[in-house]
Design an enzyme around this catalytic site. Structure first.
Site, PDB file in Angstrom:
ATOM      1  CD  GLU A   1      -6.646   1.734  -3.089  1.00 51.54           C
ATOM      2  OE1 GLU A   1      -6.152   0.729  -2.526  1.00 51.54           O
ATOM      3  OE2 GLU A   1      -6.577   2.883  -2.627  1.00 51.54           O
TER       4      GLU A   1
ATOM      5  N   GLY B   1      -1.044   2.653  -7.035  1.00 54.07           N
ATOM      6  CA  GLY B   1      -1.689   2.984  -8.313  1.00 54.07           C
ATOM      7  C   GLY B   1      -0.935   4.073  -9.056  1.00 54.07           C
TER       8      GLY B   1
ATOM      9  CB  CYS C   1      -4.381   4.347  -5.259  1.00 53.52           C
ATOM     10  SG  CYS C   1      -3.728   2.661  -5.309  1.00 53.52           S
TER      11      CYS C   1
ATOM     12  CB  CYS D   1      -0.906  -0.009   1.225  1.00 52.61           C
ATOM     13  SG  CYS D   1      -1.859   1.505   1.448  1.00 52.61           S
TER      14      CYS D   1
ATOM     15  CG  HIS E   1      -1.804  -1.412  -9.638  1.00 54.14           C
ATOM     16  ND1 HIS E   1      -2.659  -0.444  -9.153  1.00 54.14           N
ATOM     17  CD2 HIS E   1      -1.037  -1.802  -8.592  1.00 54.14           C
ATOM     18  CE1 HIS E   1      -2.411  -0.252  -7.864  1.00 54.14           C
ATOM     19  NE2 HIS E   1      -1.433  -1.066  -7.499  1.00 54.14           N
TER      20      HIS E   1
END
Length: 282
Positions: A214, A226, A223, A76, A164
């Site tokens: 997400e 991301g 994110c 994260c 992703h």
């Protein structure tokens, strides 16, 4: 016995952080969902983070992450910055390293509540994302919408410790578009472990406007992984330079996909919101 937590955020992407040196934390998915639920007794957050004592030499901690749906995840990005800042504050040092299930991460102070973290190299092979079938991850055979007029198509896939998929769009997308399209793609059969879905608009060679749906958390204000994935995807397509500003509605991150060692470097802010105690049942 209730457990003490810290509430933090990175660009509005918010976290409940629990340090386990003095309090055990082995939650069930139901307990994570109860903590993450906004209202009705929950603290409310996008992710829950546990900072455990280190398991290996050279690490200040071992860190675990859970999405708000209760699933444990490997990485994260915004949470990594928050963890790095906390560990640097407690140690009085300007740099820190810690381990996760996705590998070792490190952070350095970059200013007042500003942290630079080394997210490591991206994984780009189809088996590493993972995909359910062999495919060129730079141009994935996937589209959403009518065959002759798809809404989005031919994305790039990247793993930053979590999977992703990045679609490039001609203009920034609305929350409604990101929610409708992202929720469809998240559980597409091509992604056996689910996927985070990014919609990236290239505003300039050093500027990407991004919205991310997400996996397990839904639409979030920012994110970190991301942003890393979007920059890697854009560089792979030749759309940006190695370093760019990734802009969310809540603020920006600076991401560099370093040519020297292939690592992805992220710089952005952290914020401490408040401390509290979890309900006894959580």
């Amino acid at each position: 016995m209730s457990r003490t937590f810290l509430k933090m955020n990175g660009l509005g992407n918010d976290f409940v952080v629990i340090e386990t040196a003095t309090q055990a934390f082995e939650p069930t998915p139901e307990e994570i969902r109860a903590i993450a639920k906004r209202g009705d007794g929950g603290v409310g957050c996008d992710q829950v983070i546990a900072i455990d004592p280190p398991k290996a030499p050279g690490a200040a901690a071992y860190v675990r992450f859970w999405n708000s749906d209760g699933d444990e995840i490997g990485a994260c990005g915004n949470g990594t910055r928050c963890v790095a800042w906390l560990l640097m504050q407690s140690s009085g040092k300007e740099a820190v390293a810690f381990d996760t299930s996705a590998g070792r991460l490190s952070g350095v102070a970059a200013g007042e509540k500003l942290v630079t973290v080394d997210m490591g190299p991206p994984a780009l092979d189809w088996t590493q994302i993972p995909l359910s079938e062999e495919m060129n991850t730079e141009r994935v055979e996937l589209q959403v919408g009518p065959i002759d007029a798809p809404l989005v198509h031919t994305p790039v896939c990247v793993s930053m410790g979590n999977p992703h998929v990045v679609f490039f769009v001609d203009a920034p997308v609305s929350d409604e578009f990101a929610t409708g399209t992202g929720s469809l793609v998240e559980h597409h059969p091509l992604f056996p472990e689910g996927v985070n879905v990014g919609f990236a608009h290239i505003a300039a060679r050093d500027h990407i406007q991004l919205k991310v749906w997400e996996r397990g958390a839904g639409l979030t204000s920012a994110c970190g992984t991301g942003a890393c994935a979007a920059q890697v995807a854009a560089v792979r397509r030749g759309l940006t330079d190695r370093k760019a500003r990734i802009q969310f509605e809540s603020g920006s991150l600076v991401i560099e996909w370093r040519e020297s060692d292939g690592h992805v470097i992220m710089t952005g802010p952290v914020s401490m919101d408040f401390t509290g105690k979890l309900p006894v049942a959580a």
